[in-house]
Design an enzyme around this catalytic site. Structure first.
Site, short mmCIF file in Angstrom:
data_model
loop_
_atom_site.label_atom_id
_atom_site.label_comp_id
_atom_site.label_asym_id
_atom_site.label_seq_id
_atom_site.Cartn_x
_atom_site.Cartn_y
_atom_site.Cartn_z
N TRP A 58 43.54 38.77 43.96
CA TRP A 58 42.30 39.49 44.23
C TRP A 58 41.11 38.53 44.27
CZ3 TRP A 58 41.87 44.43 40.70
CH2 TRP A 58 43.06 45.16 40.76
FE1 SF4 Z 1 44.10 36.14 41.26
FE2 SF4 Z 1 43.65 35.22 38.80
FE3 SF4 Z 1 42.50 37.50 39.56
FE4 SF4 Z 1 45.15 37.38 39.11
S1 SF4 Z 1 43.49 37.12 37.58
S2 SF4 Z 1 44.14 38.37 40.85
S3 SF4 Z 1 45.64 35.33 39.87
S4 SF4 Z 1 42.11 35.46 40.42
#
Ligand code: SF4
Ligand code: SF4
Length: 153
Positions: A43
């Site tokens: 995300w």
């Molecule tokens: Fe991407 Fe890190 Fe967010 Fe998971 S926590 S969606 S790996 S940015």
């Protein structure tokens, strides 16, 4: 900009695994280090980057809109209460931002079952959420058949 992990910095604590809303940060069973198992599903929320105590997670720009040579680094400093962002453009320009940490302290968010059961009016509210067990009620409200346009027999 999917994330990736500098394996030599990671100690396998699992904070990134716990916080990732997309459930794509996993601990490799052999190396005991974190990895992003599905970069396409990232995300780009930066939650894992900010949560990592070892600063072991970085983000990689997709080649179509973030050509090689740029970088985005995030540094969370609990003792100062700040999150610093350093953006480096490929032409050498650099921008730095510092913002206060607004995250709710780790482990302090109450689960739905830790609240008292909803009142009668709350049971009719559009904002009612969660399953009956968590709300400590027998069942959730249902629509009366007479409220359907043609009724249901
Ligand atoms: Fe991407 Fe890190 Fe967010 Fe998971 S926590 S969606 S790996 S940015
Ligand atoms: Fe490794 Fe950081 Fe994830 Fe902990 S939070 S497992 S140190 S990448």
């Amino acid at each position: 900009m999917p994330t990736f992990v500098y394996m030599t910095n990671c100690d396998g604590c699992g904070y990134c695994v716990d916080i990732c809303p997309s459930d794509i940060m996993h601990i490799d069973p052999t190396y005991r280090r974190a990895l992003n198992i599905e970069p396409n599903m990232c995300w780009e929320c930066f939650s894992c980057v900010k949560a990592c105590p070892q600063h072991a997670i970085d983000v990689r720009g997709y080649a179509d809109f973030a050509p090689l040579g740029h970088s985005v680094r995030v540094l969370r400093e609990d003792e100062k209460g700040t999150i610093s962002w350093r953006i480096k453009f490929r032409d050498g320009r650099e921008k730095n931002f510092v913002s206060p940490i607004r995250t709710t302290p780790w482990g302090s968010i109450k689960g739905p079952s830790e609240y008292s059961a909803p009142t009668a009016s709350a049971m009719q509210s559009q904002a009612l959420a969660h399953e009956p067990e968590a709300l400590k009620v027998e069942a959730l409200p249902t629509l009366a058949r007479t409220r359907f346009k043609k009724g249901v027999v």
